[in-house]
Structures are given as structure tokens and as C-alpha cells.
Design an enzyme around this catalytic site. Sequence first.
Site, PDB file in Angstrom:
ATOM      1  N   LYS A  32       0.868  -1.181   0.000  1.00 35.91           N
ATOM      2  CA  LYS A  32       0.000   0.000   0.000  1.00 35.91           C
ATOM      3  C   LYS A  32       0.914   1.244   0.000  1.00 35.91           C
ATOM      4  CE  LYS A  32      -2.289   3.496   2.089  1.00 35.91           C
ATOM      5  NZ  LYS A  32      -1.994   4.468   1.035  1.00 35.91           N
TER       6      LYS A  32
ATOM      7  N   GLU B 296       9.337   2.772  10.920  1.00 35.95           N
ATOM      8  CA  GLU B 296      10.388   3.756  10.627  1.00 35.95           C
ATOM      9  C   GLU B 296       9.689   5.105  10.558  1.00 35.95           C
ATOM     10  OE1 GLU B 296      13.635   3.378  10.299  1.00 35.95           O
ATOM     11  OE2 GLU B 296      13.641   1.189  10.388  1.00 35.95           O
TER      12      GLU B 296
ATOM     13  N   CYS C 209      13.371  11.889   6.019  1.00 35.33           N
ATOM     14  CA  CYS C 209      13.345  11.580   7.448  1.00 35.33           C
ATOM     15  C   CYS C 209      14.695  11.895   8.078  1.00 35.33           C
ATOM     16  CB  CYS C 209      12.974  10.125   7.666  1.00 35.33           C
ATOM     17  SG  CYS C 209      13.941   9.020   6.655  1.00 35.33           S
TER      18      CYS C 209
ATOM     19  N   GLU D 133       9.183  17.927  14.128  1.00 36.24           N
ATOM     20  CA  GLU D 133       9.538  17.630  12.740  1.00 36.24           C
ATOM     21  C   GLU D 133       8.691  18.495  11.803  1.00 36.24           C
ATOM     22  OE1 GLU D 133       8.298  13.913  10.800  1.00 36.24           O
ATOM     23  OE2 GLU D 133      10.364  13.688  10.112  1.00 36.24           O
TER      24      GLU D 133
HETATM   25  P1  NDP Z   1       2.081   9.301   6.707  1.00 32.56           P
HETATM   26  O1  NDP Z   1       2.263   8.737   8.053  1.00 32.56           O
HETATM   27  O2  NDP Z   1       1.029  10.320   6.501  1.00 32.56           O
HETATM   28  O3  NDP Z   1       1.770   8.160   5.639  1.00 32.56           O
HETATM   29  C1  NDP Z   1       2.613   7.041   5.468  1.00 32.56           C
HETATM   30  C2  NDP Z   1       1.813   5.922   4.841  1.00 32.56           C
HETATM   31  O4  NDP Z   1       0.817   5.487   5.763  1.00 32.56           O
HETATM   32  C3  NDP Z   1       1.055   6.318   3.572  1.00 32.56           C
HETATM   33  O5  NDP Z   1       1.027   5.232   2.694  1.00 32.56           O
HETATM   34  C4  NDP Z   1      -0.334   6.607   4.113  1.00 32.56           C
HETATM   35  O6  NDP Z   1      -1.361   6.498   3.144  1.00 32.56           O
HETATM   36  C5  NDP Z   1      -0.449   5.502   5.137  1.00 32.56           C
HETATM   37  N1  NDP Z   1      -1.475   5.704   6.156  1.00 32.56           N
HETATM   38  C6  NDP Z   1      -2.104   6.850   6.504  1.00 32.56           C
HETATM   39  N2  NDP Z   1      -2.994   6.591   7.508  1.00 32.56           N
HETATM   40  C7  NDP Z   1      -2.909   5.273   7.782  1.00 32.56           C
HETATM   41  C8  NDP Z   1      -3.549   4.410   8.709  1.00 32.56           C
HETATM   42  N3  NDP Z   1      -4.463   4.845   9.556  1.00 32.56           N
HETATM   43  N4  NDP Z   1      -3.204   3.102   8.721  1.00 32.56           N
HETATM   44  C9  NDP Z   1      -2.254   2.632   7.890  1.00 32.56           C
HETATM   45  N5  NDP Z   1      -1.612   3.403   6.978  1.00 32.56           N
HETATM   46  C10 NDP Z   1      -1.931   4.707   6.937  1.00 32.56           C
HETATM   47  O7  NDP Z   1       3.514   9.864   6.267  1.00 32.56           O
HETATM   48  P2  NDP Z   1       3.914  10.624   4.949  1.00 32.56           P
HETATM   49  O8  NDP Z   1       3.577   9.787   3.757  1.00 32.56           O
HETATM   50  O9  NDP Z   1       3.382  12.004   5.024  1.00 32.56           O
HETATM   51  O10 NDP Z   1       5.513  10.627   5.093  1.00 32.56           O
HETATM   52  C11 NDP Z   1       6.205  11.555   5.859  1.00 32.56           C
HETATM   53  C12 NDP Z   1       6.644  10.942   7.184  1.00 32.56           C
HETATM   54  O11 NDP Z   1       7.369   9.754   6.954  1.00 32.56           O
HETATM   55  C13 NDP Z   1       7.594  11.856   7.936  1.00 32.56           C
HETATM   56  O12 NDP Z   1       7.237  11.905   9.288  1.00 32.56           O
HETATM   57  C14 NDP Z   1       8.936  11.191   7.774  1.00 32.56           C
HETATM   58  O13 NDP Z   1       9.841  11.486   8.799  1.00 32.56           O
HETATM   59  C15 NDP Z   1       8.561   9.754   7.733  1.00 32.56           C
HETATM   60  N6  NDP Z   1       9.603   8.972   7.079  1.00 32.56           N
HETATM   61  C16 NDP Z   1      10.402   8.166   7.849  1.00 32.56           C
HETATM   62  C17 NDP Z   1      11.433   7.460   7.290  1.00 32.56           C
HETATM   63  C18 NDP Z   1      12.284   6.555   8.119  1.00 32.56           C
HETATM   64  O14 NDP Z   1      12.874   5.641   7.553  1.00 32.56           O
HETATM   65  N7  NDP Z   1      12.396   6.733   9.415  1.00 32.56           N
HETATM   66  C19 NDP Z   1      11.733   7.561   5.861  1.00 32.56           C
HETATM   67  C20 NDP Z   1      10.833   8.422   5.152  1.00 32.56           C
HETATM   68  C21 NDP Z   1       9.810   9.103   5.757  1.00 32.56           C
HETATM   69  P3  NDP Z   1      -1.933   7.804   2.387  1.00 32.56           P
HETATM   70  O15 NDP Z   1      -0.798   8.342   1.594  1.00 32.56           O
HETATM   71  O16 NDP Z   1      -3.032   7.261   1.568  1.00 32.56           O
HETATM   72  O17 NDP Z   1      -2.378   8.747   3.465  1.00 32.56           O
END
Ligand code: NDP
Length: 541
Positions: free
Chosen positions: A220, A295, A329, A428
Site C-alpha cells: 500500500k 520507521e 526523514c 519535525e
Molecule cells: P504518513 O504517516 O502520513 O503516511 C505514510 C503511509 O501510511 C502512507 O502510505 C499513508 O497512506 C499511510 N497511512 C495513513 N494513515 C494510515 C492508517 N491509519 N493506517 C495505515 N496506513 C496509513 O507519512 P507521509 O507519507 O506524510 O511521510 C512523511 C513521514 O514519513 C515523515 O514523518 C517522515 O519522517 C517519515 N519517514 C520516515 C522514514 C524513516 O525511515 N524513518 C523515511 C521516510 C519518511 P496515504 O498516503 O493514503 O495517506
Amino acid sequence: MSSTMRGEAPGPKILPFGARAGPAALKIDNYSRARGTGGVPRGSPKMGSEYGLFIDGTWTTPPKATRFETTNPATGETVGTFVAGTADDVRRATEAAARAFPSWRETPAPKRGEVLLEVARRMRAAKSELGRLVTREMGKVISEGLGDVQEAIDFVEYMAGEGRRLFGETVPSELRSKFCLTVRQPKGVVACITPWNFPTAIPNWKIAAALVTGNTVVFKPASATARCAAEIVQLYADAGVPPGVLNLVTGAGGTVGNALVDDPHVRTVSFTGGVDTGREVYVRGAQGLKMVHLELGGKNPVIVMDDADLPLALEGVLFGAFGTAGQRCTATSRLVLHEKVFERFLGMLVDRLDRFLVGDPLDPATGMGPVASLDQERKILAYIEVGKKEAKLRYGGEKLTGGAYDRGHFVRPTIFETKHGTRISKEEIFGPVLSVIRVGSYEEAVRVANDVDYGLSSSIYTRDVNLAFRAIQDLEAGITYVNAPTIGAEVQLPFGGVKNTGNGGREAGSAAVEEFTEIKTVFVDFSSRLQKAQIDSETAA
Ligand code: NDP
């Protein structure tokens, strides 16, 4: 921030677009032209730019499916349209993955690795198309778009080799005529949920590791980068991944993500995203006693000491803070700067930003493209307003407007001078906003660096080898760089963080295998008699 400190501000260097130096104006002209020539990657012949769900080896569009689209954050053009998946679609996908599991698990691991090598080969052949797609769908500059794909290729190749390792252990028994060993076994159906900021690298980190270890996957992706996801899945299918082994369900996190985490077929959830979402996924997964690998976010510091090579640190901080428009991140979101070089280094940074081009991400000369979406733009600008109230703005602090900027989501690189403890220095932001904090000693620098909820990446610039090693020991983070910025992961090393950045696991490197395997402990007794551990071992002779 006290009013006294705000009073010291010389005023932000905000130039109206028309007043900027020649090259920036040229950039925008190029930008308009680039838009016409497009560079639209060739979609899969089967799909055009309308994509279905990929379930059991087939692209399908459920009857009455609603669709959503992704857009280019630099231009507003549509990049693709996708099915908003439902809980039913998730169930069909997990059932397909469960059906495919026994046969994929039986496929010898080296053979699974060979399929991955073919994926990597195809990805390499498609690298420039895919890199442009990353840039068009997510907005990072083209060199970083290509880097995103290269990271995916590197990781898939690395994991292909893992098919010939998947090491267990052999361990001596306390009894005679008895072997003890461990073997790695796949977990079953795994869910991979990914963010938009590395739309090809992060999905491949998860998918390749899950597949080579014998699991089947329901993927997903972030809704904002669904086309990158669809093209990746097509590559895996073309490379020979059997039906059902890798499935794609696009759609909203709250619907598809929740259904996946709740699904009884899913044993492991590998999630990368924000802390709040990660916490929700963790709690849901706990209900089913699932392994949930998280992560999450970061608030990564670069410490620049008074003995640092300042030109080197300058390049590092620029790349760390404003690469991918700060939407990594591991982005450098805090500069912890020694007071003896404070004004000098900040001056160098501001001077350099005056020559930093923000514009068309497909133009190789551009330093920073748009932020990834309107949501991102709003969130970042809201943090900038917070910063203006609590800190001293030293550069930027605004949305870029006029000409081609009006079609996209462009935010000027922004620097705040702030005391440690303000919101912008601790939360962040995930955008091109750097908080600079003045410190008087190494001890204070480490105290500031560690005093946040996150612990992903960290860095120190110093020429003092003892200080460098002390920092490696003292910084509370999963990753520490010496004389390099907080970004720059390599796939053969573990990746992950401490504190709120995750829940203890690591991705990439050999650690990736841990995430997706169960260890089975095996005892083989060839003594032809009952031997009792802890009881007979005392007398065995
Ligand atoms: P989100 O947490 O908004 O979304 C991440 C994923 O989770 C997307 O596919 C999203 O879908 C999905 N999602 C949203 N709600 C749910 C739910 N209730 N249950 C399951 N899945 C869900 O993050 P972002 O995409 O905005 O990414 C940015 C964040 O990711 C930042 O905080 C960044 O630091 C972190 N990040 C961490 C990394 C690491 O390795 N530590 C690397 C890269 C990013 P949808 O898009 O449809 O909302």
C-alpha cells in the site's frame, strides 16, 4: 524567542521574484519550456495513465470503483489516476497473497534472488524514465529522482545476493551426538506501507527484502506517489514474480491501511511514515499480536564545531537541509553551531542560498524543487509562521510566487536562528526549514542535539578525532555521520533510529532479513537414545 532577540534581526532577505539574479529568472523560463516537452515516462502499455489494482497477477478495476489522481507538485498536471481501494479489495489481495505463499516459500531462496536480479536489471534499464517520474510525481530535483531509483536498484541487487546467504547459526550442543542450528523461515503475508518522499527506494527496501526471504506481499503506497508504485509493481511482474506474490492496493491510508493492518492473513506490517500514523498502526497491529516494524520521523542535528572545515560543512548543511526540499526523514533540520563560528558560518550559508536556484526540478541546474503537495506547503508555511513568532528569521520564510511558481508549491529555503526548546527546534517540520542553535561547547552541543523526541540521524563536523569519536558514542541516534551531513544512507548498512523514530528494528543491510524472517531453532539428536538437556548433561561423559 524574546523580543530582544527579535529586535536584533537584520531582517529577512526576501527578494521579490523579479528582483532575483539572472539565473533564477532564466530557470523559470526554462521551466515553462520544460513543461511543454514533458518528459512523461512511458506508462505500462497495459495501463496508460489510468491504473487499476494489481491483485493475483492481474491489473483490475473493481466495478463502481472511485478514483483519485496524483499531480505534479511543480505544475499541477495530472500524473496518473488510481483506484481508491476498499476493505474488500484488501481482502482479495491478502487472500491472493496467502494462496501464493506456499509455492513462493518452497521456491529455493537463490531462485527468488535470481528473480530480484532480473527486477534490478529492468529497473536499471528504466532508470532515467523512472527517475523523471519520481521528479514529476513528488518534486525532488532530477539528480535526486535518479538517486532514488539508484538506491532502489542497489538494494534489490543487494537483496538478490541475500538469496544465497540467509544465514542461520550452528551452535554446539551440551550433549553428545547432537547438532543444534537455526534456520530462517518466512513469516507469510506481509503488508508494506510506504510514504511519498522516496517513492521508489523505500518500497523496494521493503518489497525486495520480504520477497527474497520467501514472504508474499500486499503493498500500500502513499497515495501521492501511486504511479511510481504502480510502475515498480509492473517491473516485478515483468521480471517473473509469480501471480499473488506481490499485490498492490492503492487508496486512502485510513481505509486500505487500516484494513491491511487488521487483516488476519497479515503477520507482519512494515511501515514507514509519520509518528502519529505509526502509533496508530502499532496499536492496531498489537490487537492481532502482529510484528509491526516502524520507521518514523526525525529532527536531525548537524553539530558544527569551531575547528570544523567550514566550506565542507557548508556544502553538507545545504544538501542535508534543502535536499529533497527538506522532506527526508534524515534531513538536517537543526544546525547546532559553535558560538565562535556562528556569525561567520551563518553568513556563508545565507550568501550561498542567494545563489541557490529554486524552480523546475527537471532542470539539472536547479537546487531545490517544489514541496510535495498542497498539504505539505500548508504545513510548512504554518510552521514558518510559528517560527516568525518564536525565533529570528535569517533567510526565506515565504511561499515563492509569480510566473511558473504559481502553478506549483514552492517554498523559499528558510533559516531561523532560535534558542533550543522552541517548537521549530523540536518538532519535525519535514520541509526546507533549518533551525540554527548557538552553543558554547561540545557538551552543550550534545545536550541540545539529544534533547528531542526523535533519534534517527546525527552529524558532527570537527577536525578533532577524539571529539568525533566522543560524538559517535554520545549522540542518541541510529546513525551518526562524521564530517558529512545527516543524509546519505547506503543500502548495505542498517537503517533506523531510536526514541520516537521507531520501535527498535532496522531496515536495509543484513538487518533487513531480520525484519521479514522467523528464526526456527533445530535440534538433531543422532545418539539413538533419549538425552535430557540440563539433566543428562551433568553426567554425560
Ligand atoms: P504518513 O504517516 O502520513 O503516511 C505514510 C503511509 O501510511 C502512507 O502510505 C499513508 O497512506 C499511510 N497511512 C495513513 N494513515 C494510515 C492508517 N491509519 N493506517 C495505515 N496506513 C496509513 O507519512 P507521509 O507519507 O506524510 O511521510 C512523511 C513521514 O514519513 C515523515 O514523518 C517522515 O519522517 C517519515 N519517514 C520516515 C522514514 C524513516 O525511515 N524513518 C523515511 C521516510 C519518511 P496515504 O498516503 O493514503 O495517506
